[in-house]
Design a protein around this motif. Structure first.
Motif, PDB file in Angstrom:
ATOM      1  N   GLU A  45      -0.999  -2.375  11.153  1.00  0.00           N
ATOM      2  CA  GLU A  45      -0.379  -1.093  10.808  1.00  0.00           C
ATOM      3  C   GLU A  45      -1.079  -0.359   9.672  1.00  0.00           C
ATOM      4  OE1 GLU A  45       3.702  -2.100  10.109  1.00  0.00           O
ATOM      5  OE2 GLU A  45       4.177  -2.142  12.257  1.00  0.00           O
ATOM      6  N   VAL A  46      -1.739  -1.104   8.781  1.00  0.00           N
ATOM      7  CA  VAL A  46      -2.335  -0.465   7.602  1.00  0.00           C
ATOM      8  C   VAL A  46      -3.839  -0.738   7.501  1.00  0.00           C
ATOM      9  CG1 VAL A  46      -2.243  -0.235   5.092  1.00  0.00           C
ATOM     10  CG2 VAL A  46      -0.131  -0.637   6.372  1.00  0.00           C
ATOM     11  N   ALA A  47      -4.221  -2.001   7.448  1.00  0.00           N
ATOM     12  CA  ALA A  47      -5.616  -2.341   7.141  1.00  0.00           C
ATOM     13  C   ALA A  47      -6.593  -1.813   8.187  1.00  0.00           C
ATOM     14  CB  ALA A  47      -5.768  -3.849   6.978  1.00  0.00           C
ATOM     15  N   ILE A  48      -6.396  -2.182   9.449  1.00  0.00           N
ATOM     16  CA  ILE A  48      -7.356  -1.777  10.478  1.00  0.00           C
ATOM     17  C   ILE A  48      -7.410  -0.262  10.651  1.00  0.00           C
ATOM     18  CG2 ILE A  48      -7.906  -1.916  12.944  1.00  0.00           C
ATOM     19  CD1 ILE A  48      -7.051  -4.881  12.810  1.00  0.00           C
ATOM     20  N   PRO A  49      -6.274   0.437  10.762  1.00  0.00           N
ATOM     21  CA  PRO A  49      -6.399   1.897  10.918  1.00  0.00           C
ATOM     22  C   PRO A  49      -6.985   2.586   9.687  1.00  0.00           C
ATOM     23  CG  PRO A  49      -4.071   1.225  10.939  1.00  0.00           C
ATOM     24  CD  PRO A  49      -4.886  -0.018  10.911  1.00  0.00           C
ATOM     25  N   SER A  50      -6.718   2.047   8.497  1.00  0.00           N
ATOM     26  CA  SER A  50      -7.254   2.720   7.304  1.00  0.00           C
ATOM     27  C   SER A  50      -8.767   2.589   7.195  1.00  0.00           C
ATOM     28  CB  SER A  50      -6.562   2.215   6.030  1.00  0.00           C
ATOM     29  OG  SER A  50      -6.884   0.879   5.758  1.00  0.00           O
ATOM     30  N   MET A  51      -9.364   1.656   7.949  1.00  0.00           N
ATOM     31  CA  MET A  51     -10.823   1.563   7.984  1.00  0.00           C
ATOM     32  C   MET A  51     -11.424   2.862   8.532  1.00  0.00           C
ATOM     33  SD  MET A  51     -11.102  -2.335   9.446  1.00  0.00           S
ATOM     34  CE  MET A  51     -12.861  -2.302   9.705  1.00  0.00           C
ATOM     35  N   TYR A  52     -10.640   3.566   9.335  1.00  0.00           N
ATOM     36  CA  TYR A  52     -11.100   4.808   9.976  1.00  0.00           C
ATOM     37  C   TYR A  52     -10.270   6.011   9.529  1.00  0.00           C
ATOM     38  CZ  TYR A  52     -13.599   1.497  12.883  1.00  0.00           C
ATOM     39  OH  TYR A  52     -14.427   0.483  13.310  1.00  0.00           O
ATOM     40  N   PHE A  53      -9.604   5.878   8.393  1.00  0.00           N
ATOM     41  CA  PHE A  53      -8.778   6.942   7.814  1.00  0.00           C
ATOM     42  C   PHE A  53      -7.631   7.336   8.741  1.00  0.00           C
ATOM     43  CE2 PHE A  53     -13.091   7.388   6.088  1.00  0.00           C
ATOM     44  CZ  PHE A  53     -12.818   7.141   4.742  1.00  0.00           C
ATOM     45  N   LEU A  54      -7.069   6.355   9.428  1.00  0.00           N
ATOM     46  CA  LEU A  54      -5.919   6.565  10.312  1.00  0.00           C
ATOM     47  C   LEU A  54      -4.754   5.748   9.774  1.00  0.00           C
ATOM     48  CD1 LEU A  54      -7.819   6.197  13.711  1.00  0.00           C
ATOM     49  CD2 LEU A  54      -7.074   8.332  12.642  1.00  0.00           C
ATOM     50  N   SER A  55      -3.614   5.848  10.458  1.00  0.00           N
ATOM     51  CA  SER A  55      -2.465   5.032  10.054  1.00  0.00           C
ATOM     52  C   SER A  55      -1.631   4.701  11.284  1.00  0.00           C
ATOM     53  CB  SER A  55      -1.612   5.765   9.015  1.00  0.00           C
ATOM     54  OG  SER A  55      -1.061   6.930   9.575  1.00  0.00           O
ATOM     55  N   SER A 115     -12.358  -1.665   0.726  1.00  0.00           N
ATOM     56  CA  SER A 115     -12.549  -1.244  -0.661  1.00  0.00           C
ATOM     57  C   SER A 115     -13.308   0.083  -0.727  1.00  0.00           C
ATOM     58  CB  SER A 115     -13.308  -2.324  -1.427  1.00  0.00           C
ATOM     59  OG  SER A 115     -13.585  -1.896  -2.731  1.00  0.00           O
ATOM     60  N   VAL A 116     -14.337   0.204   0.095  1.00  0.00           N
ATOM     61  CA  VAL A 116     -15.157   1.420   0.102  1.00  0.00           C
ATOM     62  C   VAL A 116     -14.342   2.637   0.520  1.00  0.00           C
ATOM     63  CG1 VAL A 116     -17.102   2.554   1.277  1.00  0.00           C
ATOM     64  CG2 VAL A 116     -17.359   0.239   0.398  1.00  0.00           C
ATOM     65  N   VAL A 117     -13.466   2.480   1.524  1.00  0.00           N
ATOM     66  CA  VAL A 117     -12.674   3.625   1.997  1.00  0.00           C
ATOM     67  C   VAL A 117     -11.401   3.819   1.185  1.00  0.00           C
ATOM     68  CG1 VAL A 117     -13.595   3.491   4.339  1.00  0.00           C
ATOM     69  CG2 VAL A 117     -11.442   2.335   3.807  1.00  0.00           C
ATOM     70  N   GLY A 118     -11.154   2.950   0.209  1.00  0.00           N
ATOM     71  CA  GLY A 118      -9.988   3.104  -0.655  1.00  0.00           C
ATOM     72  C   GLY A 118      -8.675   2.784   0.032  1.00  0.00           C
ATOM     73  N   SER A 119      -8.690   1.807   0.900  1.00  0.00           N
ATOM     74  CA  SER A 119      -7.483   1.435   1.639  1.00  0.00           C
ATOM     75  C   SER A 119      -6.418   0.853   0.716  1.00  0.00           C
ATOM     76  CB  SER A 119      -7.825   0.399   2.713  1.00  0.00           C
ATOM     77  OG  SER A 119      -6.644  -0.110   3.299  1.00  0.00           O
ATOM     78  N   PRO A 120      -5.151   1.155   0.994  1.00  0.00           N
ATOM     79  CA  PRO A 120      -4.068   0.526   0.226  1.00  0.00           C
ATOM     80  C   PRO A 120      -3.900  -0.957   0.581  1.00  0.00           C
ATOM     81  CG  PRO A 120      -3.157   1.899   1.963  1.00  0.00           C
ATOM     82  CD  PRO A 120      -4.649   2.120   1.964  1.00  0.00           C
ATOM     83  N   ALA A 121      -4.556  -1.406   1.644  1.00  0.00           N
ATOM     84  CA  ALA A 121      -4.458  -2.804   2.085  1.00  0.00           C
ATOM     85  C   ALA A 121      -5.771  -3.529   1.825  1.00  0.00           C
ATOM     86  CB  ALA A 121      -4.112  -2.852   3.567  1.00  0.00           C
ATOM     87  N   ASN A 122      -6.265  -3.400   0.610  1.00  0.00           N
ATOM     88  CA  ASN A 122      -7.553  -3.978   0.263  1.00  0.00           C
ATOM     89  C   ASN A 122      -7.392  -5.452  -0.121  1.00  0.00           C
ATOM     90  OD1 ASN A 122     -10.179  -4.309  -0.429  1.00  0.00           O
ATOM     91  ND2 ASN A 122     -10.069  -3.133  -2.323  1.00  0.00           N
ATOM     92  N   PRO A 123      -7.827  -6.370   0.765  1.00  0.00           N
ATOM     93  CA  PRO A 123      -7.695  -7.796   0.446  1.00  0.00           C
ATOM     94  C   PRO A 123      -8.794  -8.252  -0.513  1.00  0.00           C
ATOM     95  CG  PRO A 123      -8.742  -7.542   2.570  1.00  0.00           C
ATOM     96  CD  PRO A 123      -8.400  -6.156   2.085  1.00  0.00           C
ATOM     97  N   PRO A 124      -8.636  -9.457  -1.073  1.00  0.00           N
ATOM     98  CA  PRO A 124      -9.677  -9.968  -1.971  1.00  0.00           C
ATOM     99  C   PRO A 124     -10.938 -10.322  -1.196  1.00  0.00           C
ATOM    100  CG  PRO A 124      -8.061 -11.676  -1.510  1.00  0.00           C
ATOM    101  CD  PRO A 124      -7.550 -10.409  -0.871  1.00  0.00           C
ATOM    102  N   LEU A 125     -12.027 -10.435  -1.923  1.00  0.00           N
ATOM    103  CA  LEU A 125     -13.299 -10.862  -1.344  1.00  0.00           C
ATOM    104  C   LEU A 125     -13.658 -12.206  -1.960  1.00  0.00           C
ATOM    105  CD1 LEU A 125     -15.850 -10.219   0.356  1.00  0.00           C
ATOM    106  CD2 LEU A 125     -16.826  -9.198  -1.696  1.00  0.00           C
ATOM    107  N   PRO A 126     -13.796 -13.242  -1.194  1.00  0.00           N
ATOM    108  CA  PRO A 126     -13.658 -13.341   0.255  1.00  0.00           C
ATOM    109  C   PRO A 126     -12.186 -13.368   0.663  1.00  0.00           C
ATOM    110  CG  PRO A 126     -14.113 -15.504  -0.658  1.00  0.00           C
ATOM    111  CD  PRO A 126     -14.170 -14.532  -1.808  1.00  0.00           C
ATOM    112  N   ASN A 127     -11.933 -12.918   1.877  1.00  0.00           N
ATOM    113  CA  ASN A 127     -10.576 -12.847   2.407  1.00  0.00           C
ATOM    114  C   ASN A 127     -10.321 -14.043   3.337  1.00  0.00           C
ATOM    115  OD1 ASN A 127      -8.027 -11.903   3.159  1.00  0.00           O
ATOM    116  ND2 ASN A 127      -8.862 -10.638   4.782  1.00  0.00           N
ATOM    117  N   VAL A 128     -10.118 -15.200   2.760  1.00  0.00           N
ATOM    118  CA  VAL A 128      -9.907 -16.425   3.533  1.00  0.00           C
ATOM    119  C   VAL A 128      -8.424 -16.530   3.869  1.00  0.00           C
ATOM    120  CG1 VAL A 128     -10.105 -18.935   3.530  1.00  0.00           C
ATOM    121  CG2 VAL A 128     -11.865 -17.538   2.423  1.00  0.00           C
ATOM    122  N   ASN A 129      -8.121 -16.430   5.164  1.00  0.00           N
ATOM    123  CA  ASN A 129      -6.748 -16.461   5.644  1.00  0.00           C
ATOM    124  C   ASN A 129      -6.711 -17.305   6.915  1.00  0.00           C
ATOM    125  OD1 ASN A 129      -4.492 -15.610   7.381  1.00  0.00           O
ATOM    126  ND2 ASN A 129      -4.078 -14.102   5.773  1.00  0.00           N
TER     127      ASN A 129
END
Length: 154
Positions: A45-55, A115-129
């Motif tokens: 809902e947030v992370a993937i669409p915000s990569m392309y400035f969508l929601s 991080s580059v696109v300024g997403s509100p869902a910016n996970p840490p680097l590395p994002n180990v999940n």
């Protein structure tokens, strides 16, 4: 005096390979996306669409499936190097491919991109999940199982 020129026709299955990669990639993207709806909804809902400035979830799911299709074509290019590709080998190759995608794209690239696109869902680097790892392994398993089945029909 008449001259005849012989032409040779070469039949290629390369179109079937990449098309099978698209179809198998879409199926795998849908399967992984279904898991994400249940376990990682904010990513869709947030992370993937915000990569392309969508929601929104629909945008996220659509983008995720499109990524799955493109990555399915890459898998097809790798699998095409194996002329003796059985379903079992393809399945194993698919799971390994899914894990590599997780390491490169989810753990490393996605946090930087967000991080580059300024997403509100910016996970840490590395994002180990671990949930993401399982999802990518499922993507690879579905991709690897579907690819030879679809390839034989195109």
């Amino acid at each position: 005096m008449a001259t005849e020129t012989a032409t040779q026709t070469v039949e290629s299955t390369s179109n079937g390979d990449w098309q099978a990669g698209v179809v198998a990639g879409v199926a795998a993207g849908i399967a992984m996306g279904a898991l994400m709806v249940m376990q990682m909804r904010p990513v869709l809902e947030v992370a993937i669409p915000s990569m392309y400035f969508l929601s929104g979830g629909l945008a996220g799911f659509t983008i995720h499936v499109a990524h799955g299709a493109v990555l399915g074509v890459v898998f097809a290019a790798i699998a095409a190097t194996r002329p003796d590709l059985s379903t079992g080998t393809s399945l194993g190759l698919g799971v390994a491919y899914g894990v590599v995608l997780w390491v490169v794209l989810a753990v490393l690239v996605m946090p930087v991109w967000l991080s580059v696109v300024g997403s509100p869902a910016n996970p840490p680097l590395p994002n180990v999940n671990v949930t993401s790892l399982v999802g990518h392994a499922v993507y690879g398993a579905v991709l690897g199982a579907a690819y030879p089945a679809v390839r034989g029909r195109l």
